[in-house]
Design a protein around this motif. Structure first.
Motif, PDB file in Angstrom:
ATOM      1  N   PHE A  34       0.838  -1.637   0.090  1.00 16.58           N
ATOM      2  CA  PHE A  34       0.587  -0.176  -0.067  1.00 16.58           C
ATOM      3  C   PHE A  34       1.282   1.657  -0.025  1.00 16.58           C
ATOM      4  N   LYS A  35       0.098   2.559  -0.499  1.00 15.62           N
ATOM      5  CA  LYS A  35       0.676   3.484  -0.464  1.00 15.62           C
ATOM      6  C   LYS A  35       0.136   4.413   0.649  1.00 15.62           C
ATOM      7  N   GLY A  36       1.237   4.416   1.609  1.00 20.74           N
ATOM      8  CA  GLY A  36      -0.025   5.190   2.611  1.00 20.74           C
ATOM      9  C   GLY A  36       0.827   6.949   3.093  1.00 20.74           C
ATOM     10  N   ARG A  37       0.589   7.858   4.219  1.00 20.78           N
ATOM     11  CA  ARG A  37       0.859   8.610   4.895  1.00 20.78           C
ATOM     12  C   ARG A  37       0.788   8.638   6.408  1.00 20.78           C
ATOM     13  N   SER A  38       1.618   9.077   7.125  1.00 13.78           N
ATOM     14  CA  SER A  38       2.107   8.795   8.687  1.00 13.78           C
ATOM     15  C   SER A  38       1.372  10.005   8.986  1.00 13.78           C
ATOM     16  N   LYS A  39       0.496   9.558  10.003  1.00 14.98           N
ATOM     17  CA  LYS A  39       0.175  11.212  10.772  1.00 14.98           C
ATOM     18  C   LYS A  39       0.521  11.386  11.376  1.00 14.98           C
ATOM     19  N   LEU A  40       1.480  10.677  12.024  1.00 19.58           N
ATOM     20  CA  LEU A  40       2.672  11.742  12.771  1.00 19.58           C
ATOM     21  C   LEU A  40       3.796  12.021  12.112  1.00 19.58           C
ATOM     22  N   THR A  41       4.336  12.629  11.026  1.00 19.72           N
ATOM     23  CA  THR A  41       5.302  12.890  10.134  1.00 19.72           C
ATOM     24  C   THR A  41       4.726  13.376   9.058  1.00 19.72           C
ATOM     25  N   GLU A  42       3.286  13.315   8.384  1.00 23.71           N
ATOM     26  CA  GLU A  42       3.114  13.071   7.368  1.00 23.71           C
ATOM     27  C   GLU A  42       4.090  12.413   6.285  1.00 23.71           C
ATOM     28  N   ASN A  43       4.503  12.100   6.232  1.00 26.88           N
ATOM     29  CA  ASN A  43       5.486  11.754   5.438  1.00 26.88           C
ATOM     30  C   ASN A  43       5.116  10.294   5.233  1.00 26.88           C
ATOM     31  N   LEU A  44       4.840  10.622   3.036  1.00 24.22           N
ATOM     32  CA  LEU A  44       4.453   9.245   2.949  1.00 24.22           C
ATOM     33  C   LEU A  44       5.440   7.475   2.797  1.00 24.22           C
ATOM     34  N   VAL A  45       4.427   6.822   2.823  1.00 22.59           N
ATOM     35  CA  VAL A  45       5.207   5.828   3.047  1.00 22.59           C
ATOM     36  C   VAL A  45       4.665   4.875   2.474  1.00 22.59           C
ATOM     37  N   ALA A  46       5.320   3.240   1.912  1.00 23.74           N
ATOM     38  CA  ALA A  46       5.375   2.455   1.027  1.00 23.74           C
ATOM     39  C   ALA A  46       5.112   0.822   2.738  1.00 23.74           C
ATOM     40  N   LEU A  47       3.405   0.358   3.199  1.00 21.48           N
ATOM     41  CA  LEU A  47       3.073  -0.198   3.305  1.00 21.48           C
ATOM     42  C   LEU A  47       3.150  -2.132   2.964  1.00 21.48           C
ATOM     43  N   LYS A  48       4.123  -2.208   2.905  1.00 22.20           N
ATOM     44  CA  LYS A  48       4.584  -3.901   2.500  1.00 22.20           C
ATOM     45  C   LYS A  48       3.529  -5.159   3.687  1.00 22.20           C
ATOM     46  N   GLU A  49       2.755  -4.991   3.475  1.00 20.90           N
ATOM     47  CA  GLU A  49       1.349  -6.113   4.323  1.00 20.90           C
ATOM     48  C   GLU A  49       1.970  -8.058   3.546  1.00 20.90           C
ATOM     49  N   ILE A  50       2.277  -8.004   4.527  1.00 19.99           N
ATOM     50  CA  ILE A  50       2.135  -9.678   3.827  1.00 19.99           C
ATOM     51  C   ILE A  50       1.036 -11.078   5.401  1.00 19.99           C
ATOM     52  N   ARG A  51      -0.118 -10.735   4.792  1.00 17.84           N
ATOM     53  CA  ARG A  51      -1.244 -11.960   5.565  1.00 17.84           C
ATOM     54  C   ARG A  51      -0.918 -13.381   5.655  1.00 17.84           C
ATOM     55  N   LEU A  52      -0.868 -13.283   6.904  1.00 13.58           N
ATOM     56  CA  LEU A  52      -0.093 -14.783   7.081  1.00 13.58           C
ATOM     57  C   LEU A  52      -1.763 -15.749   7.387  1.00 13.58           C
ATOM     58  N   GLU A  53      -1.760 -16.639   6.469  1.00 12.90           N
ATOM     59  CA  GLU A  53      -2.702 -17.838   6.241  1.00 12.90           C
ATOM     60  C   GLU A  53      -2.894 -18.524   7.684  1.00 12.90           C
ATOM     61  N   HIS A  54      -1.738 -18.632   8.194  1.00 12.40           N
ATOM     62  CA  HIS A  54      -1.730 -19.739   8.779  1.00 12.40           C
ATOM     63  C   HIS A  54      -1.031 -19.993   9.926  1.00 12.40           C
ATOM     64  N   GLU A  55      -1.335 -20.654  11.324  1.00  7.67           N
ATOM     65  CA  GLU A  55      -0.549 -20.315  12.274  1.00  7.67           C
ATOM     66  C   GLU A  55       0.579 -20.930  12.497  1.00  7.67           C
ATOM     67  N   GLU A  56       1.435 -20.243  11.286  1.00 12.53           N
ATOM     68  CA  GLU A  56       2.632 -21.014  11.382  1.00 12.53           C
ATOM     69  C   GLU A  56       3.892 -19.764  11.169  1.00 12.53           C
ATOM     70  N   GLY A  57       2.829 -18.302  11.394  1.00 10.79           N
ATOM     71  CA  GLY A  57       4.323 -16.907  12.630  1.00 10.79           C
ATOM     72  C   GLY A  57       4.473 -16.733  10.442  1.00 10.79           C
ATOM     73  N   ALA A  58       5.467 -15.949  10.891  1.00 15.19           N
ATOM     74  CA  ALA A  58       6.257 -14.409   9.905  1.00 15.19           C
ATOM     75  C   ALA A  58       6.752 -15.260   8.986  1.00 15.19           C
ATOM     76  N   PRO A  59       6.350 -15.754   6.943  1.00 12.42           N
ATOM     77  CA  PRO A  59       7.611 -16.336   6.136  1.00 12.42           C
ATOM     78  C   PRO A  59       8.609 -15.901   6.367  1.00 12.42           C
ATOM     79  N   CYS A  60       9.522 -16.958   5.877  1.00 11.40           N
ATOM     80  CA  CYS A  60      10.844 -16.882   6.593  1.00 11.40           C
ATOM     81  C   CYS A  60      11.365 -15.957   5.524  1.00 11.40           C
ATOM     82  N   THR A  61      11.300 -15.868   4.273  1.00 13.86           N
ATOM     83  CA  THR A  61      11.496 -14.735   3.712  1.00 13.86           C
ATOM     84  C   THR A  61      11.382 -13.051   4.094  1.00 13.86           C
ATOM     85  N   ALA A  62      10.294 -12.898   4.261  1.00 19.14           N
ATOM     86  CA  ALA A  62       9.876 -11.999   5.173  1.00 19.14           C
ATOM     87  C   ALA A  62      11.269 -11.523   6.212  1.00 19.14           C
ATOM     88  N   ILE A  63      11.168 -12.239   7.465  1.00 19.52           N
ATOM     89  CA  ILE A  63      11.682 -12.508   8.158  1.00 19.52           C
ATOM     90  C   ILE A  63      12.832 -11.992   8.440  1.00 19.52           C
TER      91      ILE A  63
END
Length: 312
Positions: free
Chosen positions: A23-52
């Motif tokens: 997602f493209k977003g804007r920080s409410k604190l600093t007003e700066n643009l940010v890129a939000l890379k969201e990785i949704r975890l569909e199983h109870e295996e924790g975060a994927p190793c590549t993301a970690i």
């Protein structure tokens, strides 16, 4: 924490049961643009190793030519990485200028790429997936290395965690032929391919299979011999392909816009023997960059130079 502006990349199903969305977003604190890379975890295996892996690496990398990881938001269902936002990448930049970059910009982008890579390599960190799409560019002309999801992996996978096929175009021949002994030279081959692409507007080795990729490499650089690649005659995969014997072609015939110093550096980046392939640190001192002036090694000077000349 953030106002979301719009989805930049569609949600894709990953091979490890995860979903990745940017997602493209804007920080409410600093007003700066940010890129939000969201990785949704569909199983109870924790975060994927590549993301970690990406998180653990980027948290410790603080450099002007490496994308900044501002924050990490970890919940039961997702892992969100908050990066600084950059408007474009090198692939888009090439497209926007009709694949005909100003050669001075080629040199400045090349220097920034090598500077960020040298910083990583000094810390024993490999990128492993260098390509124009992973080199982000902002409106100031800063170039930054991004997407360290494959860095330090035990092997180079064929897909990322968002199920995107990893291109072969920038992969060095030793990896294509099955080596598992990775070190910093594997990144330098990709740097050479990117230099060629910036200077010509077309990919250097656009193969769709491993065999085709190797064939394109050998046809231009020459089929490797014991002189150019000691030990290659003992590689079972290389012998199984039974490639024709090609002589190396003069690179200047294929990159006529590159000056003699640039051709010399390109040649040094595309050596088969990883022991002699030029390093990022040595490349920064190459005569190719002398025309940028002695002050080029300071961050502020690079920014000032790019701001004044950053036009397609």
């Amino acid at each position: 924490l953030f106002w979301l502006c719009r989805v930049e990349i569609i949600t894709e199903h990953g091979q490890d049961g995860t979903y990745a969305t940017v997602f493209k977003g804007r920080s409410k604190l600093t007003e700066n643009l940010v890129a939000l890379k969201e990785i949704r975890l569909e199983h109870e295996e924790g975060a994927p190793c590549t993301a970690i892996r990406e998180v653990s690496l980027l948290k410790n990398l603080k450099h002007a030519n490496i994308v900044t990881l501002h924050d990490i938001i970890h919940t039961e269902r997702s892992l969100t990485l908050v990066f600084e936002y950059l408007d474009s990448d090198l692939k888009q930049y090439l497209d926007n200028c009709g694949n005909l970059m100003c050669m001075n910009n080629v040199k400045i982008f090349m220097f920034q790429l090598l500077r960020g890579l040298s910083y990583c390599h000094k810390r024993k960190i490999l990128h492993r997936d260098l390509k124009p799409q992973n080199l982000l560019i902002n409106d100031k002309g800063e170039l930054k290395l991004a997407d360290f999801g494959l860095a330090r992996a035990k092997s180079v996978p064929t897909k990322t965690y968002s199920n995107e096929v990893v291109t072969l175009w920038y992969r060095p021949p030793e990896v294509l032929l099955g080596t598992t002994e990775y070190s910093t030279p594997i990144d330098m081959w990709g740097v050479g391919c990117i230099l060629f692409e910036m200077a010509t507007g077309r990919p250097m080795f656009p193969g769709s299979t491993v065999k085709e990729e190797l064939h394109l490499v050998f046809r231009l650089i020459g089929t490797p011999t014991e002189d150019s690649w000691p030990g290659i005659s003992n590689n079972d995969e290389f012998r199984s392909y039974m490639f024709s014997q090609y002589r190396p072609q003069p690179l200047i015939n294929h990159v006529p816009r590159l000056d003699s110093e640039g051709i010399d550096m390109l040649t040094a980046l595309l050596l088969y023997d990883t022991r002699t392939r030029v390093s990022a640190e040595a490349s920064l001192r190459h005569p190719y960059f002398l025309s940028l002036g002695e002050n080029i090694h300071t961050s502020r000077y690079i920014l000032n130079t790019v701001q004044h000349i950053l036009r397609p």
